[in-house]
Design an enzyme around this catalytic site. Structure first.
Site, mmCIF file in Angstrom:
data_model
loop_
_atom_site.group_PDB
_atom_site.id
_atom_site.type_symbol
_atom_site.label_atom_id
_atom_site.label_comp_id
_atom_site.label_asym_id
_atom_site.label_seq_id
_atom_site.Cartn_x
_atom_site.Cartn_y
_atom_site.Cartn_z
ATOM 1 N N ARG A 11 0.836 -1.199 0.000
ATOM 2 C CA ARG A 11 0.000 0.000 0.000
ATOM 3 C C ARG A 11 0.869 1.247 0.000
ATOM 4 O O ARG A 11 1.846 1.325 0.733
ATOM 5 C CB ARG A 11 -0.878 0.051 1.257
ATOM 6 C CG ARG A 11 -1.957 -0.946 1.301
ATOM 7 C CD ARG A 11 -3.065 -0.581 2.261
ATOM 8 N NE ARG A 11 -2.675 0.044 3.511
ATOM 9 C CZ ARG A 11 -3.543 0.431 4.431
ATOM 10 N NH1 ARG A 11 -4.834 0.305 4.225
ATOM 11 N NH2 ARG A 11 -3.140 0.977 5.564
ATOM 12 N N THR A 61 -1.637 7.515 -0.397
ATOM 13 C CA THR A 61 -2.937 7.299 -1.050
ATOM 14 C C THR A 61 -3.643 6.030 -0.544
ATOM 15 O O THR A 61 -4.834 5.854 -0.766
ATOM 16 C CB THR A 61 -2.748 7.143 -2.578
ATOM 17 O OG1 THR A 61 -2.001 5.937 -2.815
ATOM 18 C CG2 THR A 61 -2.020 8.326 -3.183
ATOM 19 N N ASP A 70 0.188 -3.016 12.208
ATOM 20 C CA ASP A 70 0.693 -3.448 10.896
ATOM 21 C C ASP A 70 1.056 -4.934 10.968
ATOM 22 O O ASP A 70 2.053 -5.317 11.591
ATOM 23 C CB ASP A 70 1.918 -2.617 10.504
ATOM 24 C CG ASP A 70 2.334 -2.877 9.061
ATOM 25 O OD1 ASP A 70 2.527 -4.056 8.695
ATOM 26 O OD2 ASP A 70 2.447 -1.911 8.295
ATOM 27 N N ASP A 75 4.576 -6.028 9.605
ATOM 28 C CA ASP A 75 5.667 -5.622 10.501
ATOM 29 C C ASP A 75 5.698 -6.488 11.760
ATOM 30 O O ASP A 75 6.768 -6.841 12.259
ATOM 31 C CB ASP A 75 5.515 -4.151 10.894
ATOM 32 C CG ASP A 75 6.001 -3.217 9.790
ATOM 33 O OD1 ASP A 75 6.684 -3.688 8.868
ATOM 34 O OD2 ASP A 75 5.678 -2.014 9.858
HETATM 35 C C1 PRP Z 1 -1.251 -4.686 4.503
HETATM 36 C C2 PRP Z 1 -2.034 -5.964 4.724
HETATM 37 C C3 PRP Z 1 -2.847 -6.067 3.477
HETATM 38 C C4 PRP Z 1 -3.157 -4.618 3.180
HETATM 39 C C5 PRP Z 1 -4.549 -4.324 3.645
HETATM 40 O O1 PRP Z 1 -0.165 -4.902 3.688
HETATM 41 O O2 PRP Z 1 -1.222 -7.095 4.933
HETATM 42 O O3 PRP Z 1 -2.158 -6.650 2.387
HETATM 43 O O4 PRP Z 1 -2.208 -3.837 3.908
HETATM 44 O O5 PRP Z 1 -4.894 -3.025 3.329
HETATM 45 P P1 PRP Z 1 -5.991 -2.659 2.236
HETATM 46 O O6 PRP Z 1 -7.164 -3.557 2.486
HETATM 47 O O7 PRP Z 1 -6.286 -1.218 2.526
HETATM 48 O O8 PRP Z 1 -5.396 -2.854 0.870
HETATM 49 P P2 PRP Z 1 0.952 -3.794 3.400
HETATM 50 O O9 PRP Z 1 0.632 -3.036 2.156
HETATM 51 O O10 PRP Z 1 1.170 -2.983 4.636
HETATM 52 O O11 PRP Z 1 2.218 -4.661 3.069
HETATM 53 P P3 PRP Z 1 3.019 -5.701 3.970
HETATM 54 O O12 PRP Z 1 2.149 -6.908 4.173
HETATM 55 O O13 PRP Z 1 4.236 -5.986 3.146
HETATM 56 O O14 PRP Z 1 3.353 -5.032 5.279
HETATM 57 N N1 URA Z 2 -2.568 -3.172 6.990
HETATM 58 C C1 URA Z 2 -2.268 -3.598 8.229
HETATM 59 O O1 URA Z 2 -1.312 -4.371 8.419
HETATM 60 N N2 URA Z 2 -3.047 -3.189 9.247
HETATM 61 C C2 URA Z 2 -4.095 -2.378 9.091
HETATM 62 O O2 URA Z 2 -4.770 -2.043 10.071
HETATM 63 C C3 URA Z 2 -4.384 -1.926 7.778
HETATM 64 C C4 URA Z 2 -3.617 -2.351 6.751
#
Ligand code: PRP
Ligand code: URA
Length: 215
Positions: free
Chosen positions: A110, A114, A206, A209
């Site tokens: 993400r 945005t 997160d 993380d």
């Molecule tokens: C997080 C989570 C989802 C997404 C959800 O991933 O694991 O994939 O955000 O958000 P959304 O429904 O608004 O799209 P992130 O983009 O933080 O990547 P990561 O898993 O590598 O930390």
């Molecule tokens: N991605 C995450 O990991 N946590 C949230 O709450 C939203 C998006």
């Protein structure tokens, strides 16, 4: 105004053990090792429900006592597709339930401002269109990442598709179910809302993380 979605297409996996483990998962004091373990365990509970409709066929088994007519899994095979990174945390649990399942990967990140997802990786089994596909990601927030993953799989001819998340926001359910009329979603909890950073409230922070210790 309340956010609406078709609740008949959402299965809430709210077994007491799931609720207990999810409370520990949410706790800010839960460390990486335990967090990772809990995500894997919750994926098993959720996978158990998501595989409830797998087709069976009759088979004959000789027990030590007598012949028995039994059931075994039949028909379509499974694939698990984690949305990287956080979805990786759910894969091992699901493979424990379905060791022969194939695994496709879709990388999504993400944008910090945005909140729109960007796809950076995609590798699927060649016969993905022949399989029942379980997309896995602990978090369904705006739904943008899940929508993009669903589109990638539909474009590859997948017809039997389910989404497994641990925590969902109403906004994400509305966006995802509104986008794909044939999708069913499994969640362990449906939380209140998104905050200004598009994080789920109360959520668990997160997920990526916390699974990988990159806080
Ligand atoms: C997080 C989570 C989802 C997404 C959800 O991933 O694991 O994939 O955000 O958000 P959304 O429904 O608004 O799209 P992130 O983009 O933080 O990547 P990561 O898993 O590598 O930390
Ligand atoms: N991605 C995450 O990991 N946590 C949230 O709450 C939203 C998006």
């Amino acid at each position: 105004m309340a956010i609406s979605y078709d609740a008949s297409r959402v299965t809430l996996v709210d077994h007491p053990l799931v609720q207990h483990k999810l409370s520990i998962l949410r706790d800010v004091h839960t460390g990486t090792q335990q967090f990772r373990h809990l995500v894997r365990e919750l994926a098993i509970f959720e996978g158990y429900e998501a595989m409830r409709d797998l087709p069976l066929e009759s088979c004959e088994v000789q027990t030590p006592v007598a012949p028995a007519t039994c059931k075994r899994l039949a028909g379509r095979k499974l694939a698990v597709v984690p949305i990287l990174r956080a979805g990786l945390g759910m894969v091992d649990g699901l493979l424990e339930l379905a060791p022969a399942a194939r695994v496709g990967h879709i990388g999504m990140e993400r944008d910090g401002v945005t909140h729109e997802p960007r796809e950076y990786y995609c590798k699927m089994p060649r016969d993905i269109d022949q399989r029942t596909v379980l997309i896995v990601d602990p978090m369904l927030a705006t739904g943008g990442s899940a929508v993009m993953a669903v589109d990638a799989l539909r474009a590859r001819g997948v017809t039997n598709l389910k989404m497994l998340c641990l925590v969902a926001a109403p906004e994400g359910l509305s966006a995802l179910l509104g986008h794909d009329p044939d999708l069913h979603v499994y969640a362990c909890a449906i939380d209140d809302r998104l905050n200004e950073k598009a994080y789920i409230v109360p959520g668990l922070g997160d997920a990526g993380d916390r699974i990988f210790g990159t806080l």
